[in-house]
Scaffold this motif. Structure first.
Motif, short mmCIF file in Angstrom:
data_model
loop_
_atom_site.label_atom_id
_atom_site.label_comp_id
_atom_site.label_asym_id
_atom_site.label_seq_id
_atom_site.Cartn_x
_atom_site.Cartn_y
_atom_site.Cartn_z
N CYS A 144 -44.95 43.17 19.54
CA CYS A 144 -46.32 42.65 19.59
C CYS A 144 -47.18 43.47 18.64
N GLN B 141 -57.70 34.43 16.31
CA GLN B 141 -58.10 33.52 15.23
C GLN B 141 -58.68 32.20 15.73
N VAL C 139 -50.95 30.79 23.70
CA VAL C 139 -49.74 30.45 22.94
C VAL C 139 -49.02 29.24 23.59
N SER D 62 -51.94 26.70 15.28
CA SER D 62 -51.49 28.07 14.97
C SER D 62 -51.19 28.89 16.22
N GLN D 63 -51.10 28.24 17.39
CA GLN D 63 -50.93 29.01 18.62
C GLN D 63 -49.45 29.31 18.91
N VAL D 64 -48.80 29.92 17.95
CA VAL D 64 -47.38 30.24 18.09
C VAL D 64 -47.20 31.74 17.92
N CYS D 65 -46.55 32.39 18.89
CA CYS D 65 -46.28 33.82 18.75
C CYS D 65 -44.93 33.97 18.05
N CYS E 39 -55.03 40.36 19.37
CA CYS E 39 -53.81 39.56 19.22
C CYS E 39 -54.05 38.57 18.07
N TYR F 63 -43.99 32.74 26.96
CA TYR F 63 -44.16 32.42 25.53
C TYR F 63 -42.82 32.21 24.81
N ARG G 147 -52.74 35.87 17.31
CA ARG G 147 -52.67 34.44 17.72
C ARG G 147 -53.95 33.99 18.42
N HIS G 148 -54.44 34.80 19.36
CA HIS G 148 -55.62 34.40 20.12
C HIS G 148 -56.92 34.65 19.35
#
Ligand code: 13P
Ligand code: SF4
Length: 319
Positions: free
Chosen positions: A101, A192, A250, A272-275, A187, A41, A189-190
Motif C-alpha cells: 500500500c 483522486q 475501491v 479509476s477506483q481500482v487498487c 491513498c 479489494y 485511489r480514494h
C-alpha cells in the motif's frame, strides 16, 4: 466460427480452470494446515476461495483467533505484517510479495519525532495502513471502522494522526474536542475522487445513495449519505431499503455487494477506483504460495515486540 462462439468457449475454459485451481487450493490448505484471509479489494475469485473475507479490522481480529499453523493473506503487505506481528508462532504468506500500500510509506519518522517534541502529551494514532516500523513509533493503531471511537476515548487532547490526511480529517470532524494534527499521506485511489465527479454521478443516478470510504477527501465526504469502512459500506447497502447506490471506494467491494444484494444496483464514481496492488493477488498466486511456501512474512523480534503494543491496544480499545 463467430466471435460470440469463440468468447463462449474461452469463458467455459476459464471457468473450468478456476474450478480446478480452487479444488487444488482446498487440498493444499488441508495438507499445510493453512487458512486464507482476504480483503474485500482483492479479485472476486480469490474472495470466493477464502475462509474469511472482511475489512482491515475484522481480518486483524480474526487472525488472532485462528488455530491453523499458517495464514495466507490475500491483501497488501501491511495486512500480512500485522497478522505476523500478532501471531509470531504462525507462518504468514503473501500471494504477491510486491503487493504493497503506497500510503503505508507516506510518513517520515523525523516528523513523528518533531511532533512529539512540540507536544509532549501527544498520542500518535497510526492507521493500520502503515509499515511495521512506523507502528513501533506509535501509541495506538486504528482502522477506518474504529478510528473515531478510539480517538474519542484516548485521554490525550493532542493527537498526531498518521499517515492518512483524509481519515485524520474525518476523525477530526467527528471528535471536535481534540486537537488533531494531520500528516500529508493519502491513498492514491480514494484521494483522486472529486466532488464534481460525485455530483455528476448523482445527476446521472438521481435515485442512488452515495456511500463513501473515509479515505476520500473532505469535499467528497460532504456529499455522502453514509461514511464507513468497506464492511460498513457493504452492511449499510445490504440493510438499506434503497435500491441503487454510488460507491466511493475501491470497486473490489462490488463482488460482496452484488452477492449480498443481487437485486440492487451499484455504480462507481469514476473508472479509476481500482487498487492495483490488491489486484496483483490472483488464484494462481494463492496456489503457488501454498505449494512452494515462498513469500513468507518475516518481522524482526525487536520490531515485532514494539509494533505489537499499538495493535493490541487497538484490539482492546475497539471492543
Ligand atoms: P477497510 O477495509 O478497513 O475499510 O480499509 C480499506 C483499505 O484501504 C485497506 O487498505
Ligand atoms: Fe492502500 Fe488505497 Fe490500496 Fe487501500 S486502496 S491498499 S489505502 S492504495
Amino acid at each position: 466460427m463467430s466471435q460470440v462462439k469463440i468468447l463462449k468457449i474461452i469463458q467455459k475454459v476459464c471457468k473450468e480452470d478456476v474450478v480446478s485451481i480452487a479444488e487444488e487450493i482446498q487440498k493444499l490448505k488441508q495438507e499445510k494446515d493453512a487458512v486464507i484471509l482476504a480483503h474485500y479489494y482483492v479479485p472476486g475469485d480469490v474472495q470466493d476461495i477464502a475462509d474469511y473475507v472482511g475489512d482491515s479490522f475484522y481480518l486483524s481480529k480474526i487472525a488472532t483467533k485462528l488455530e491453523n499453523k499458517s495464514i495466507v493473506f490475500a491483501g497488501v503487505e501491511f495486512m500480512g505484517e500485522s497478522a505476523k506481528i500478532l501471531n509470531p508462532q504462525k507462518r504468514v504468506f503473501m500471494p504477491d510479495a510486491t503487493a504493497d500500500c503506497p500510503m503505508a510509506h507516506m510518513i517520515e519518522l523525523e516528523d513523528i519525532k518533531k511532533v512529539r517534541e512540540e507536544y509532549p502529551d501527544v498520542a500518535v494514532v497510526c492507521y493500520i495502513n502503515s509499515t511495521a516500523e512506523t507502528k513501533t513509533f506509535s501509541d495506538v493503531c486504528v482502522t477506518s471502522s474504529n478510528a473515531v471511537k478510539i480517538v474519542k476515548n484516548l485521554p490525550n487532547k493532542n493527537i498526531f494522526f498518521i499517515p492518512d490526511q483524509n481519515l485524520g480529517s474525518y476523525v477530526a470532524s467527528q471528535v471536535p474536542e481534540k486537537n488533531i494534527i494531520l500528516n500529508p499521506g493519502y491513498c492514491p485511489r480514494h484521494h483522486q475522487l472529486t466532488r464534481e465527479q460525485v455530483l455528476e454521478a448523482k445527476n446521472k443516478y438521481p435515485e442512488a445513495l452515495f456511500l463513501a470510504h473515509p479515505e476520500c477527501p473532505k469535499s467528497v465526504l460532504e456529499e455522502a449519505d453514509y461514511i464507513g469502512s468497506t464492511s460498513g459500506i457493504i452492511d449499510y447497502a445490504t440493510q438499506s431499503d434503497a435500491k441503487e447506490f454510488i460507491i466511493g471506494t475501491v470497486i473490489g467491494v462490488f463482488h460482496e455487494l452484488k452477492q449480498k444484494n443481487p437485486d440492487k444496483i451499484f455504480h462507481a464514481v469514476s473508472c479509476s477506483q481500482v487498487c492495483v496492488n490488491m489486484e496483483k493477488v490472483t488464484l494462481e498466486k494463492v496456489k503457488m504460495v501454498l505449494e512452494t511456501e515462498c513469500n513468507e512474512v518475516f518481522v524482526s523480534e525487536e520490531v515485532r515486540r514494539k509494533a505489537m503494543a499499538p495493535l493490541k491496544k487497538m484490539l482492546e480499545m475497539a471492543k
